[in-house]
Motif scaffolding. Structure first.
Motif, PDB file in Angstrom:
ATOM      1  N   PRO A  54      46.253  39.082  49.244  1.00  0.00           N
ATOM      2  CA  PRO A  54      47.083  39.460  48.098  1.00  0.00           C
ATOM      3  C   PRO A  54      46.269  39.846  46.862  1.00  0.00           C
ATOM      4  CG  PRO A  54      47.807  37.368  49.037  1.00  0.00           C
ATOM      5  CD  PRO A  54      46.537  37.738  49.722  1.00  0.00           C
ATOM      6  N   ALA A  55      45.086  39.267  46.708  1.00  0.00           N
ATOM      7  CA  ALA A  55      44.259  39.602  45.550  1.00  0.00           C
ATOM      8  C   ALA A  55      43.823  41.064  45.587  1.00  0.00           C
ATOM      9  CB  ALA A  55      43.040  38.689  45.478  1.00  0.00           C
ATOM     10  N   THR A  56      43.625  41.612  46.777  1.00  0.00           N
ATOM     11  CA  THR A  56      43.286  43.033  46.897  1.00  0.00           C
ATOM     12  C   THR A  56      44.412  43.879  46.325  1.00  0.00           C
ATOM     13  OG1 THR A  56      41.914  42.659  48.850  1.00  0.00           O
ATOM     14  CG2 THR A  56      42.716  44.893  48.499  1.00  0.00           C
ATOM     15  N   TRP A  57      45.637  43.537  46.683  1.00  0.00           N
ATOM     16  CA  TRP A  57      46.793  44.271  46.169  1.00  0.00           C
ATOM     17  C   TRP A  57      46.924  44.086  44.660  1.00  0.00           C
ATOM     18  CZ3 TRP A  57      48.774  47.963  48.928  1.00  0.00           C
ATOM     19  CH2 TRP A  57      48.620  47.926  50.303  1.00  0.00           C
ATOM     20  N   GLY A  58      46.652  42.886  44.170  1.00  0.00           N
ATOM     21  CA  GLY A  58      46.670  42.658  42.728  1.00  0.00           C
ATOM     22  C   GLY A  58      45.605  43.478  42.014  1.00  0.00           C
ATOM     23  N   GLY A  59      44.422  43.563  42.620  1.00  0.00           N
ATOM     24  CA  GLY A  59      43.349  44.370  42.043  1.00  0.00           C
ATOM     25  C   GLY A  59      43.692  45.850  42.011  1.00  0.00           C
ATOM     26  N   ILE A  60      44.290  46.330  43.079  1.00  0.00           N
ATOM     27  CA  ILE A  60      44.699  47.740  43.124  1.00  0.00           C
ATOM     28  C   ILE A  60      45.782  48.005  42.080  1.00  0.00           C
ATOM     29  CG2 ILE A  60      45.881  49.461  44.547  1.00  0.00           C
ATOM     30  CD1 ILE A  60      44.343  48.230  46.954  1.00  0.00           C
ATOM     31  N   LEU A  61      46.728  47.076  41.965  1.00  0.00           N
ATOM     32  CA  LEU A  61      47.784  47.213  40.966  1.00  0.00           C
ATOM     33  C   LEU A  61      47.206  47.184  39.548  1.00  0.00           C
ATOM     34  CD1 LEU A  61      50.847  47.515  40.752  1.00  0.00           C
ATOM     35  CD2 LEU A  61      51.019  45.042  40.753  1.00  0.00           C
ATOM     36  N   ALA A  62      46.223  46.316  39.314  1.00  0.00           N
ATOM     37  CA  ALA A  62      45.576  46.248  38.000  1.00  0.00           C
ATOM     38  C   ALA A  62      44.799  47.535  37.709  1.00  0.00           C
ATOM     39  CB  ALA A  62      44.641  45.036  37.926  1.00  0.00           C
ATOM     40  N   LEU A  63      44.106  48.050  38.712  1.00  0.00           N
ATOM     41  CA  LEU A  63      43.399  49.324  38.550  1.00  0.00           C
ATOM     42  C   LEU A  63      44.366  50.435  38.160  1.00  0.00           C
ATOM     43  CD1 LEU A  63      40.915  49.519  41.558  1.00  0.00           C
ATOM     44  CD2 LEU A  63      40.384  50.131  39.223  1.00  0.00           C
ATOM     45  N   GLY A  64      45.432  50.548  38.928  1.00  0.00           N
ATOM     46  CA  GLY A  64      46.417  51.598  38.664  1.00  0.00           C
ATOM     47  C   GLY A  64      47.106  51.419  37.332  1.00  0.00           C
ATOM     48  N   GLY A  65      47.477  50.184  37.010  1.00  0.00           N
ATOM     49  CA  GLY A  65      48.149  49.918  35.741  1.00  0.00           C
ATOM     50  C   GLY A  65      47.263  50.202  34.544  1.00  0.00           C
ATOM     51  N   GLY A  66      46.004  49.780  34.622  1.00  0.00           N
ATOM     52  CA  GLY A  66      45.081  50.030  33.521  1.00  0.00           C
ATOM     53  C   GLY A  66      44.809  51.511  33.332  1.00  0.00           C
TER      54      GLY A  66
ATOM     55  N   LEU B 264      41.930  45.760  31.839  1.00  0.00           N
ATOM     56  CA  LEU B 264      42.728  45.536  33.052  1.00  0.00           C
ATOM     57  C   LEU B 264      42.205  46.398  34.193  1.00  0.00           C
ATOM     58  CD1 LEU B 264      45.176  43.994  34.149  1.00  0.00           C
ATOM     59  CD2 LEU B 264      46.582  45.946  33.485  1.00  0.00           C
ATOM     60  N   LEU B 265      41.834  47.625  33.892  1.00  0.00           N
ATOM     61  CA  LEU B 265      41.234  48.508  34.898  1.00  0.00           C
ATOM     62  C   LEU B 265      39.934  47.912  35.424  1.00  0.00           C
ATOM     63  CD1 LEU B 265      41.079  52.321  34.596  1.00  0.00           C
ATOM     64  CD2 LEU B 265      39.041  51.097  35.227  1.00  0.00           C
ATOM     65  N   LEU B 266      39.087  47.443  34.527  1.00  0.00           N
ATOM     66  CA  LEU B 266      37.809  46.850  34.937  1.00  0.00           C
ATOM     67  C   LEU B 266      38.014  45.556  35.723  1.00  0.00           C
ATOM     68  CD1 LEU B 266      35.814  47.468  31.639  1.00  0.00           C
ATOM     69  CD2 LEU B 266      35.608  48.715  33.800  1.00  0.00           C
ATOM     70  N   LEU B 267      38.982  44.754  35.317  1.00  0.00           N
ATOM     71  CA  LEU B 267      39.291  43.518  36.038  1.00  0.00           C
ATOM     72  C   LEU B 267      39.766  43.826  37.454  1.00  0.00           C
ATOM     73  CD1 LEU B 267      39.652  40.419  35.885  1.00  0.00           C
ATOM     74  CD2 LEU B 267      41.988  40.866  35.147  1.00  0.00           C
ATOM     75  N   GLY B 268      40.630  44.830  37.579  1.00  0.00           N
ATOM     76  CA  GLY B 268      41.102  45.237  38.905  1.00  0.00           C
ATOM     77  C   GLY B 268      39.962  45.714  39.785  1.00  0.00           C
ATOM     78  N   ALA B 269      39.051  46.495  39.209  1.00  0.00           N
ATOM     79  CA  ALA B 269      37.901  46.985  39.976  1.00  0.00           C
ATOM     80  C   ALA B 269      37.019  45.834  40.443  1.00  0.00           C
ATOM     81  CB  ALA B 269      37.094  47.967  39.134  1.00  0.00           C
ATOM     82  N   LEU B 270      36.831  44.841  39.584  1.00  0.00           N
ATOM     83  CA  LEU B 270      36.017  43.679  39.952  1.00  0.00           C
ATOM     84  C   LEU B 270      36.657  42.883  41.090  1.00  0.00           C
ATOM     85  CD1 LEU B 270      33.547  41.900  39.355  1.00  0.00           C
ATOM     86  CD2 LEU B 270      34.987  40.662  37.735  1.00  0.00           C
ATOM     87  N   VAL B 271      37.960  42.677  41.010  1.00  0.00           N
ATOM     88  CA  VAL B 271      38.646  41.915  42.052  1.00  0.00           C
ATOM     89  C   VAL B 271      38.615  42.675  43.380  1.00  0.00           C
ATOM     90  CG1 VAL B 271      40.899  41.032  42.792  1.00  0.00           C
ATOM     91  CG2 VAL B 271      40.071  40.572  40.489  1.00  0.00           C
ATOM     92  N   VAL B 272      38.855  43.987  43.344  1.00  0.00           N
ATOM     93  CA  VAL B 272      38.806  44.780  44.582  1.00  0.00           C
ATOM     94  C   VAL B 272      37.402  44.722  45.173  1.00  0.00           C
ATOM     95  CG1 VAL B 272      38.940  47.123  45.511  1.00  0.00           C
ATOM     96  CG2 VAL B 272      40.742  46.279  44.018  1.00  0.00           C
ATOM     97  N   ARG B 273      36.389  44.821  44.347  1.00  0.00           N
ATOM     98  CA  ARG B 273      35.004  44.745  44.838  1.00  0.00           C
ATOM     99  C   ARG B 273      34.723  43.370  45.445  1.00  0.00           C
ATOM    100  NH1 ARG B 273      30.098  42.876  42.804  1.00  0.00           N
ATOM    101  NH2 ARG B 273      28.283  43.987  43.616  1.00  0.00           N
ATOM    102  N   SER B 274      35.193  42.332  44.786  1.00  0.00           N
ATOM    103  CA  SER B 274      34.957  40.980  45.290  1.00  0.00           C
ATOM    104  C   SER B 274      35.636  40.752  46.634  1.00  0.00           C
ATOM    105  CB  SER B 274      35.456  39.944  44.284  1.00  0.00           C
ATOM    106  OG  SER B 274      34.709  40.012  43.111  1.00  0.00           O
TER     107      SER B 274
END
Length: 152
Positions: free
Chosen positions: A20-32, A85-95
């Motif tokens: 689910p964190a991957t989806w949250g990261g993608i959503l954060a990337l898109g939202g930011g 938020l964009l940077l946070l999403g990118a970090l979570v997706v990378r992690s």
């Protein structure tokens, strides 16, 4: 004496998409990205004025009434929380791509931030999406990664 291997393996695509964190990261990337680009696009004439007058030191923290549109344009696009938020999403997706879990405190922080924003300004679509991102980060913190299997 045994040693513990602390290196993380990259996860397979199948496992990563179930996190689910991957989806949250993608959503954060898109939202930011969406927030930053749309807010800047909606104020194109103000950005044109900023570039015409000179880019440096155009925006102040205490703007005069004639400079207020410039300050608003800045604080709603590059100065907003869209970029972090964009940077946070990118970090979570990378992690999650590297097989690491999103920390639970990150999800709690995003949820608390969304609740604060909702209480102060109302629970609009952006606040609900931010709540969803935080909930997905929290769910990802508890996501159980499948053990890797050797390929034959």
């Amino acid at each position: 004496m045994t040693t513990i291997d602390k290196t993380t393996e990259a996860t397979t695509i199948r496992v990563r998409w179930r996190d689910p964190a991957t989806w949250g990261g993608i959503l954060a990337l898109g939202g930011g990205l969406f927030h930053t680009v749309v807010a800047a696009t909606m104020r194109q004439e103000v950005w044109a004025r900023i570039f015409d007058e000179g880019f440096f030191n155009t925006v102040t923290l205490d703007p005069s009434p004639d400079r207020l549109p410039m300050a608003e344009a800045f604080w709603l696009s590059p100065g907003s929380f869209g970029v972090p938020l964009l940077l946070l999403g990118a970090l979570v997706v990378r992690s999650t791509r590297r097989g690491e879990r999103a920390p639970g405190w990150l999800g709690c922080g995003v949820v608390a931030w969304a609740v604060l924003l909702g209480l102060l300004g109302g629970f609009d679509a952006g606040t609900i999406i931010l709540l969803l991102i935080g909930a997905l980060f929290l769910a990802g913190a508890w996501f159980k990664k499948e053990p890797s299997r050797p390929r034959s």
